[in-house]
Design an enzyme around this catalytic site. Structure first.
Site, mmCIF file in Angstrom:
data_model
loop_
_atom_site.group_PDB
_atom_site.id
_atom_site.type_symbol
_atom_site.label_atom_id
_atom_site.label_comp_id
_atom_site.label_asym_id
_atom_site.label_seq_id
_atom_site.Cartn_x
_atom_site.Cartn_y
_atom_site.Cartn_z
ATOM 1 N N LYS A 178 -13.478 -8.799 13.555
ATOM 2 C CA LYS A 178 -14.417 -8.693 12.423
ATOM 3 C C LYS A 178 -13.887 -7.640 11.465
ATOM 4 C CE LYS A 178 -18.544 -10.557 11.745
ATOM 5 N NZ LYS A 178 -18.690 -12.018 11.876
ATOM 6 N N THR A 185 -16.943 -12.949 16.984
ATOM 7 C CA THR A 185 -16.744 -11.844 16.033
ATOM 8 C C THR A 185 -18.094 -11.227 15.662
ATOM 9 O OG1 THR A 185 -16.799 -13.175 14.013
ATOM 10 C CG2 THR A 185 -14.674 -12.958 15.120
ATOM 11 N N ASP A 186 -19.162 -12.000 15.737
ATOM 12 C CA ASP A 186 -20.487 -11.427 15.476
ATOM 13 C C ASP A 186 -20.855 -10.400 16.557
ATOM 14 O OD1 ASP A 186 -22.938 -11.576 13.763
ATOM 15 O OD2 ASP A 186 -23.834 -11.943 15.727
ATOM 16 N N ARG A 215 7.843 15.132 -17.118
ATOM 17 C CA ARG A 215 6.904 14.011 -17.228
ATOM 18 C C ARG A 215 5.697 14.293 -16.350
ATOM 19 N NH1 ARG A 215 9.396 9.180 -13.239
ATOM 20 N NH2 ARG A 215 9.482 10.508 -11.400
ATOM 21 N N GLN A 246 10.838 9.448 -4.812
ATOM 22 C CA GLN A 246 11.519 9.306 -3.524
ATOM 23 C C GLN A 246 11.765 10.670 -2.871
ATOM 24 O OE1 GLN A 246 12.096 7.527 -6.282
ATOM 25 N NE2 GLN A 246 13.016 5.543 -5.838
ATOM 26 N N ASN A 287 3.989 4.795 -8.117
ATOM 27 C CA ASN A 287 4.255 5.704 -9.240
ATOM 28 C C ASN A 287 3.324 5.291 -10.377
ATOM 29 O OD1 ASN A 287 5.370 7.527 -10.962
ATOM 30 N ND2 ASN A 287 7.409 6.610 -11.035
ATOM 31 N N HIS A 339 2.077 5.410 -13.720
ATOM 32 C CA HIS A 339 2.723 5.902 -14.936
ATOM 33 C C HIS A 339 1.723 6.362 -15.997
ATOM 34 C CE1 HIS A 339 6.326 4.166 -13.212
ATOM 35 N NE2 HIS A 339 5.762 2.978 -13.168
#
Ligand SMILES: O=c1[nH]c(=O)c2[nH]c(=O)[nH]c2[nH]1
Length: 293
Positions: free
Chosen positions: A11, A56-57, A176, A224, A250, A252
């Site tokens: 589930k 699953t219940d 940056r 990196q 990343n 931007h």
């Protein structure tokens, strides 16, 4: 003609809140739980025979039953372990239980500098995660992690020296904005005594790897390089950790020259897509390899 290979059922996205009341001080967590059971239910797939299957219940209901049974405040790792063990110990056809738990970032509020007895606020996007597996042979594996830990620095980041060809438009930069949303999982050589403390140590190491010292920071020549530095620091500070997986988009912030003016390291176009995507597994030397969750 056809052969059933791996099969499992579980589930997903079962959400719960849990309060522990310690006198007038209440502790609250919100969790999202995913379960997955490996079992000898081949006949369900091939013959439509559901005999002995843990629905699953039922798995979803068990998420709440085990949460209620955790009578003392506990970590997602302790809860995930109890849930996985419950499935294997209760259902003879289950050979392995896999449980994922994610903890929402509710934090106790402070009013006038004093922690509130029962008031919480949602802080940021950071989600603490765990992945627990437990099998019939009694093998327990607990991995920990964090996802959506968003970090940004306004300087001390650049990107230079990359390959240039007819398809390259990106200029080299030594300054940056660097922004990412860290997803990390880590594996232990041996399980720590205190999951909360280890989480805080690894989280702190990851952040220090991005930012460096408060005055001046630390230069990042690429996402990196920073990713590797973060993982190295986590391995250095948490001796129980054997390997770290890191995924860092990343995100931007593109230089913007508003109409009639120039870009002066001040205005950016904020973007979320497309984004770069950097990931790696960093392992303590001589440790076993680590697979992404
Ligand atoms: O830190 C970065 N790593 C890259 O691989 C990359 N690629 C890119 O376009 N910008 C960046 N920045």
């Amino acid at each position: 003609m056809a052969e059933l290979q791996l099969h499992q059922h579980g589930k997903s996205r079962v959400r719960l809140g849990r309060t522990w009341r310690e006198g007038s001080v209440h502790h609250f967590v919100e969790w999202m739980v995913h379960t997955m059971l490996e079992s000898d239910m081949e006949l369900a797939f091939t013959d439509g025979d559901n005999t002995g299957m843990t629905a699953t219940d039922t798995q979803k209901n068990t998420v709440y039953v085990v949460a209620k049974k955790m009578s003392k405040r506990c970590s997602i790792e302790q809860y995930g372990t109890a849930l996985a063990q419950h499935f294997v110990h209760t259902y003879p056809r289950v050979s392995k239980a896999k449980v994922w738990v994610e903890q929402a970032p509710w934090k106790r509020v402070e009013v006038g500098g004093i922690p509130h007895d029962h008031g919480y606020a949602m802080c940021g996007t950071e989600v603490r995660t765990t992945h627990v597996t437990y099998d019939r042979a009694g093998k327990l594996d607990v991995q920990c992690g964090v996802k959506d830990l968003k970090v940004l620095k306004t300087t001390q980041s650049g990107y230079e020296g990359f390959l240039k060809d007819a398809f390259t438009l990106l200029p080299e930069v030594r300054d940056r904005v660097m922004a990412t949303s860290v997803t990390a999982t880590w594996k232990y050589a041996y399980q720590p005594m205190d999951y909360d403390a280890t989480y805080a140590t690894v989280r702190g190491a990851l952040l220090d790897g991005v930012f460096g010292p408060p005055k001046g920071g630390v230069y990042s020549p690429s996402v990196q390089f920073t990713l590797y530095a973060m993982a190295q620091l986590a391995l250095e500070r948490a001796p129980q950790v054997e390997s770290v997986f890191l995924n860092m988009p990343n995100l931007h912030f593109l230089p913007c020259a508003p109409v009639g003016s120039s870009f002066d390291d001040d205005v950016y176009v904020a973007t979320s897509e497309p984004h770069g995507n950097i990931e790696a597994v960093v392992t303590r030397k001589d440790a076993k390899p680590h697979c992404r969750l």
